[in-house]
Design an enzyme around this catalytic site. Structure first.
Site, mmCIF file in Angstrom:
data_model
loop_
_atom_site.group_PDB
_atom_site.id
_atom_site.type_symbol
_atom_site.label_atom_id
_atom_site.label_comp_id
_atom_site.label_asym_id
_atom_site.label_seq_id
_atom_site.Cartn_x
_atom_site.Cartn_y
_atom_site.Cartn_z
ATOM 1 C CB SER A 10 -29.049 -13.981 25.796
ATOM 2 O OG SER A 10 -27.982 -14.038 26.723
ATOM 3 C CG HIS A 35 -27.853 -16.962 22.853
ATOM 4 N ND1 HIS A 35 -27.316 -17.327 21.633
ATOM 5 C CD2 HIS A 35 -26.976 -16.085 23.390
ATOM 6 C CE1 HIS A 35 -26.177 -16.684 21.433
ATOM 7 N NE2 HIS A 35 -25.939 -15.932 22.491
ATOM 8 C CG ASP A 37 -24.398 -15.168 25.783
ATOM 9 O OD1 ASP A 37 -24.001 -15.289 24.612
ATOM 10 O OD2 ASP A 37 -25.440 -14.555 26.098
ATOM 11 C CG MET A 39 -19.009 -14.578 28.120
ATOM 12 S SD MET A 39 -19.416 -12.888 28.564
ATOM 13 C CE MET A 39 -20.980 -12.691 27.678
ATOM 14 C CG HIS A 68 -22.268 -16.754 21.588
ATOM 15 N ND1 HIS A 68 -22.682 -15.437 21.760
ATOM 16 C CD2 HIS A 68 -21.122 -16.687 20.864
ATOM 17 C CE1 HIS A 68 -21.810 -14.635 21.169
ATOM 18 N NE2 HIS A 68 -20.867 -15.360 20.628
ATOM 19 C CG MET A 70 -18.560 -14.864 23.234
ATOM 20 S SD MET A 70 -19.784 -13.825 24.041
ATOM 21 C CE MET A 70 -20.868 -15.094 24.688
ATOM 22 C CG MET A 139 -20.601 -11.150 18.276
ATOM 23 S SD MET A 139 -21.896 -11.838 19.335
ATOM 24 C CE MET A 139 -22.087 -10.564 20.594
ATOM 25 C CG ASP A 177 -25.629 -12.285 20.789
ATOM 26 O OD1 ASP A 177 -26.279 -11.571 21.566
ATOM 27 O OD2 ASP A 177 -24.867 -13.205 21.161
ATOM 28 N N GLY A 179 -27.939 -5.962 21.652
ATOM 29 C CA GLY A 179 -28.738 -4.746 21.490
ATOM 30 C C GLY A 179 -30.006 -4.928 20.679
#
Ligand code: DX5
Ligand code: ZN
Length: 223
Positions: A10, A35, A37, A39, A68, A70, A139, A177, A179
């Site tokens: 990511s 990846h 992200d 948002m 992805h 969000m 997630m 996705d 941690g």
């Protein structure tokens, strides 16, 4: 089921002042996906990047862009990301009024479609679409930020998702996705995940390519 683990670093944790270099580094180092992200400061409490950045990244890499979303209004804006060059587009089940329609429109555009679930959303909520998606993204943190702690219960959820897909007779790629590192990657791989997103564990390390490949190796050792 494949015994290969795909890696999707990511870029959220990359140095945004040198984003092109950060992407080329991991693409050349064997990343399966980049990846991205997205948002919106509404569905999640953070605001990141959008179509112009995806369009720019598309010009510098052949590695598939795994976008992805969000965001709240994917029903109306998903085409922006497809037009920008996203190869895979994942939407959140919680954020789409017409999930089935959005997934269909992603595939109709020639891209691969993914559906994502927050940690608090049960897998049963996507039973009706697992047969028409290319990927399910679970997630393993609450979305919004990199560097959060892995939620252990996701391992059991991943196992249950694998079972649900088997019941339905389908084999979407299972992506996890949040941690993910050398300690958590083996847990989800053993539970059926075959694509791992990793942000801080890759980009906050001294050598992102080495870190990515160590996570992949740790996961593959658990298969
Ligand atoms: C979180 C994002 C993740 C994030 C993962 O909302 O969807 O992709 O970058 O970061 P790490 O790997 O640091 O948990
Ligand atoms: Zn993500």
């Amino acid at each position: 089921m494949s015994d290969r683990i795909m890696m999707a670093p990511s870029i959220l944790s990359a140095d945004f002042t040198r984003l092109g270099e950060a992407v080329s580094l991991i693409a050349d180092g064997g990343a399966d996906f980049i990846h991205v992200d997205v948002m919106d400061g509404h569905f999640v409490p953070n605001l990141t990047i959008g179509p112009p950045v995806i369009k720019a990244l598309k010009r510098i890499t052949d590695t598939p862009l795994d976008v992805h979303l969000m965001i709240d209004n994917a029903d109306w804006t998903v085409q922006w990301y497809l037009d920008a060059g996203a190869d895979w587009v994942t939407v959140h089940a919680e954020a789409c009024d017409h999930l089935h329609r959005v997934v269909q429109s992603i595939r109709a555009a020639g891209a691969k479609a993914g559906v994502s679930l927050n940690p608090g959303t049960p897998i049963e909520s996507i039973r009706e679409v697992v047969g028409i998606v290319d990927m399910v993204l679970l997630m393993s943190v609450n979305p919004g930020f990199g560097g959060q702690a892995f939620i252990p219960r996701i391992v059991e959820k991943c196992r249950a998702l694998s079972a649900l897909c088997a019941e339905e007779g389908v084999t979407p790629l299972i992506q996890i996705d949040g941690g993910i590192d050398v300690d958590t990657a083996p847990l989800v791989a053993a539970a059926g995940a075959r694509c791992l997103v990793a942000g801080s564990a890759v980009y906050c390390s001294d050598d992102p390519v080495v870190a990515m490949n160590e996570i992949r190796a740790a996961a593959e050792a658990a298969l």
